[in-house]
Enzyme design. Structure first.
Site, PDB file in Angstrom:
ATOM      1  N   GLY A 514       0.829  -1.196   0.000  1.00 43.79           N
ATOM      2  CA  GLY A 514       0.000   0.000   0.000  1.00 43.79           C
ATOM      3  C   GLY A 514       0.866   1.249   0.000  1.00 43.79           C
ATOM      4  N   VAL A 750       2.152  -9.195   5.043  1.00 44.96           N
ATOM      5  CA  VAL A 750       2.903  -8.492   6.096  1.00 44.96           C
ATOM      6  C   VAL A 750       2.199  -7.155   6.303  1.00 44.96           C
ATOM      7  CG1 VAL A 750       5.165  -7.768   6.924  1.00 44.96           C
ATOM      8  CG2 VAL A 750       5.010  -9.547   5.167  1.00 44.96           C
ATOM      9  N   HIS A 751       1.050  -7.203   6.953  1.00 49.52           N
ATOM     10  CA  HIS A 751       0.260  -6.022   7.309  1.00 49.52           C
ATOM     11  C   HIS A 751      -0.282  -5.295   6.074  1.00 49.52           C
ATOM     12  CE1 HIS A 751       1.656  -7.234  11.104  1.00 49.52           C
ATOM     13  NE2 HIS A 751       2.843  -6.674  11.039  1.00 49.52           N
ATOM     14  N   ASP A 752       0.485  -4.364   5.476  1.00 46.99           N
ATOM     15  CA  ASP A 752      -0.026  -3.674   4.281  1.00 46.99           C
ATOM     16  C   ASP A 752       0.662  -4.166   3.022  1.00 46.99           C
ATOM     17  OD1 ASP A 752       2.441  -2.569   4.770  1.00 46.99           O
ATOM     18  OD2 ASP A 752       1.859  -0.532   4.240  1.00 46.99           O
ATOM     19  N   GLU A 753       1.235  -5.344   3.090  1.00 48.54           N
ATOM     20  CA  GLU A 753       1.850  -5.976   1.917  1.00 48.54           C
ATOM     21  C   GLU A 753       1.124  -7.280   1.650  1.00 48.54           C
ATOM     22  OE1 GLU A 753       6.138  -7.910   0.580  1.00 48.54           O
ATOM     23  OE2 GLU A 753       6.085  -6.408   2.186  1.00 48.54           O
TER      24      GLU A 753
END
Length: 819
Positions: A514, A750-753
């Site tokens: 993101g 991985v959160h926003d990945e």
């Protein structure tokens, strides 16, 4: 291990592995305790810290009675000496002296002398501090910067520095030290059941009296260590599919011990656990199960290169395995600083600063090396398996975390590069497109259009193939990549693509990030067109870069005050080193961390860190600091002009939390996927045992007891970050669930990945946009926050900030929303 053997593995094999994880954790825990005890650091063990917290108060009360006792006696002088320090300090010193050697057992004289020395040091260094405060503080800051915690070294330096100042301190005699310690020991023996005297006959006429733990204390320590060792298992990947999550404590690992350590939701709050119902966890279970059902295998090609780079000490994306050597001082040791010439003092000052930095770097290098060795060990072990899995769980906000630390899809670059999906998929034409974009992204070519990224890969085709054919010989071509090891993994995959074309069965995870995701979410929920444009919520020919946008605004502000001397210095700096533009690195961290509670102070720190990292040789330390202080208000104001909605939403959330805290009410909200988030940060009742030498160097003993009262300050500081984390976690989970409905089973996050197979990236890109738009179109999350907390508290909260004119439908057409 062949597939046939892998298929024969069952729950019992996994349980055996989990027992090994537990046993390994116990062994490591016991080894660390034993090492501390044998190194006279028994006071640093968990059991010592716990017992000291329990004993320090009652012991201090008795010491206070003793020092306030009046009348004659053989101990008048001792009482007079002890009365000069606080009873809590004296209590701490005798306990520390005993615990340093508790298990080994030390003579009474040794323990008492040690405790007396601590009391003497407290008084001596307090005098130093009170008399030469600034000088003392500077010495202590140097200790902190170096990470120095060795008492002997600290004592030696402070003693030398205090002697140089001729404080007039009258050194205590051995009799005084032992006398003070003996008085403290008598009180401890009368007050606690911690130790008792043990007399041993060592020669015909010689006896030694030592202090050894009582049976009660030994039993307590054994039980404490036994319990704590179980809480630190050496968690590894699973060799069969993890148990599907169906509740808070049912899923993931199979053994009860590991399940108790890795629940579905990790939260310290019992109130939160009590509030969570099955309905709150239903969608979370679905999403987490899909993530942990993704099988993995070791990328043997990357692993072999990683081993070689480590063996040859090439330091590509990992620390050097050779220690950092600190050069000898430029002035002979026998020459005292006061006797140095001006030139020698300058050289010595420069050397000391350099040596200090090298010492800090060495400490960090050792820690990172241990992580590399851990990854190498685990990857080597798991290459025997054709498939393995990871258990995942969530934090109290719903963010998904892997239970394994470094060797995982959420680990550092080199660890992630050693992993491949265990199941392959035909690349296809669209997969080849995304494979090339992934390669450019890993190298750092990610601020240009997709077409330019693909063009870059094509132009560097031969270099990429050279790397794949000879990674070590061609290391200069990949060592400078943003993610060198994932770029290397791409090179190996790209070579196969050139040989097999679209028919390649690809195992390489492909992912997209993101654009400053926290600000994307804030901009969407308040329909902020300016913030939305800067974070790629709107279509564009190339990706927008919010850090550059903020830099442009800041540059305009800087030019507007160009008559000021500090502005002129800053403008000359950017003209000389950054082609007249505010470097992206100056604005990146302050902007990126804004949604998570960064402040003006942290903004200054970020600018100074950037200048130090990039321009240490060009700008003096003093000028770097002055420039950071000067630029901070300009940059802070610039951020506010670009990320308007985030500032408004954060301020509103904090105002609401203030009102709730005043009424003793926690913050509670439910995400669009139904997960209940609870933020009820309570105050701790802190009893600080502050001593001059130990306390300053972080040996301070803090007795923290949770209270029933909320902590308004921590509630306010945490709410914006926790709220936005819960929203980006919701977006991720909803995307994963929808991917499953579309038949896409292999995912990495991985959160926003977000990532999956190259051939499925088109579908992933489509779904994550659809979910984001749907999430904020169907839910006014700020209004829902307001309503939920008003119902829970009977408090009328402020109206939410006004909405802008951003059309969320535009996100569907934004190529670079996640790129």
């Amino acid at each position: 291990m062949q597939d046939g053997n892998q298929k024969s593995l069952g729950i019992q094999d996994q349980l055996d592995l989990e027992i090994r994880m537990i046993d390994s954790g116990i062994s490591k825990f016991n080894s660390e305790v034993s090492k501390a005890e044998k190194s006279d650091r028994g006071d640093e063990t968990g059991y010592a810290q716990r017992l000291m917290k329990d004993l320090i108060g009652p012991l201090a009360d008795e010491i206070k009675k003793y020092t306030h006792k009046t009348g004659p006696g053989n101990d008048v002088k001792t009482r007079r000496l002890l009365k000069q320090i606080k009873p809590e300090q004296a209590s701490y010193f005798i306990l520390k002296s005993i615990f340093q050697h508790l298990i080994a057992g030390k003579t009474i004289t040794s323990v008492c002398s040690n405790a007396g020395r601590f009391v003497e040091d407290e008084l001596k260094f307090k005098l130093f501090h009170d008399t030469y405060g600034d000088y003392y503080t500077a010495i202590v800051k140097d200790f902190k910067r170096k990470g120095t915690k060795n008492y002997q070294h600290i004592h030696r330096v402070l003693t030398k520095k205090s002697n140089e100042k001729n404080l007039g301190w009258q050194k205590w005699t051995d009799k005084q030290r032992v006398g003070v310690g003996l008085s403290l020991l008598r009180i401890l023996l009368d007050t606690t059941d911690l130790v008792h005297k043990h007399t041993a006959q060592v020669q015909k006429r010689k006896k030694i009296v030592t202090l050894i733990p009582t049976e009660t204390a030994l039993n307590w320590i054994r039980e404490y260590n036994s319990h704590m060792s179980l809480l630190k298992p050496n968690v590894l990947p699973c060799i069969i599919e993890p148990d599907p999550w169906v509740g808070l404590h049912q899923g993931g690992f199979y053994s009860p011990q590991l399940r108790s350590n890795v629940p579905l939701v990790k939260t310290r709050s019992k109130a939160h656990r009590d509030l969570l119902e099955p309905a709150h966890l239903k969608n979370m279970c679905t999403a987490v199960n899909q993530v942990q059902n993704t099988p993995w295998k070791v990328n043997i090609e990357v692993l072999e290169v990683l081993k070689k780079v480590w063996e040859l000490n090439l330091g590509i994306g990992i620390p050097n395995c050779e220690p950092i050597m600190i050069p000898d001082a430029p002035v002979p040791k026998e020459v005292k600083q006061k006797d140095m010439t001006v030139a020698q003092q300058e050289l010595f000052k420069k050397w000391r600063h350099e040596a200090s930095n090298l010492y800090t770097q060495e400490t960090q290098r050792v820690s990172k090396c241990l992580q590399v060795l851990r990854v190498l060990q685990m990857a080597t072990e798991y290459q025997a398996y054709s498939k393995f899995w990871y258990v995942y769980s969530c934090d109290f906000r719903g963010r998904i975390y892997c239970s394994v630390g470094s060797f995982s899809p959420q680990g550092p670059d080199y660890a992630r590069a050693t992993l491949l999906f265990a199941n392959g998929k035909r690349l296809g034409h669209s997969g080849a497109y995304w494979l090339k974009i992934h390669g450019a992204n890993c190298y750092g070519i990610d601020k240009v259009s997709y077409e330019d990224r693909i063009r870059w890969v094509q132009e560097h085709r031969q270099h990429i193939l050279d790397i794949a054919n000879d990674p070590i010989g061609s290391r200069s071509a990949w060592a400078e990549a943003d993610k060198p090891w994932q770029f290397l993994a791409f090179c190996f995959e790209y070579k196969k693509y050139t040989e097999q074309g679209d028919d390649l069965i690809s195992y390489l995870p492909i992912s997209v990030d993101g654009s400053c995701n926290g600000l994307q979410n804030f901009s969407a929920m308040l329909r902020d067109r300016i913030g939305g444009s800067a974070t790629n919520l709107l279509p564009g020919l190339v990706p927008s870069d919010i850090y550059t946008e903020v830099g442009k605004v800041c540059l305009a502000k800087l030019k507007a005050v160009s008559t000021e001397p500090e502005a002129q210095k800053a403008l000359r700096f950017i003209d000389k080193y950054h082609e007249g533009q505010i470097p992206r690195g100056i604005s990146k961290k302050p902007v990126m961390t804004l949604p998570y509670g960064s402040t003006k102070h942290s903004c200054t720190d970020s600018i100074y860190d950037f200048l130090t990292e990039e321009h240490k040789e060009n700008i003096s330390q003093e000028d770097r600091f002055k420039m950071a202080v000067y630029l901070t208000p300009l940059l802070w104001a610039s951020i506010g002009e670009v990320v308007i909605a985030a500032r408004e939403a954060m301020g509103w959330l904090q105002s609401c939390t203030d009102l709730l805290s005043k009424q003793g009410k926690p913050c509670v909200w439910v995400t669009p996927l139904g997960f209940l988030v609870y933020q009820g940060t309570v105050k701790n009742s802190l009893s600080r045992i502050q001593t001059t030498i130990f306390g300053t160097i972080h040996y301070r003993l803090v007795v923290a007891t949770p209270t029933s009262k909320l902590d308004p300050q921590r509630q306010k500081q945490g709410v914006a970050a926790n709220f936005i984390h819960s929203m980006d976690a919701c977006h991720l989970m909803a995307t994963i669930i929808e991917l499953g409905h579309s038949g896409i089973k292999d995912v990495v996050c991985v959160h926003d990945e977000y990532g999956t197979h190259a051939s499925d990236m088109d579908e992933l890109q489509y779904i994550l946009r659809q979910i984001f738009v749907k999430m904020y179109t169907n839910n006014n999350v700020l209004e829902q926050f307001k309503v939920t907390n008003e119902l829970n508290s009977d408090i009328v909260l402020p109206d939410i900030p006004s909405m802008g004119d951003l059309s969320l439908i535009d996100v569907l057409e934004s190529k670079y929303f996640f790129c």
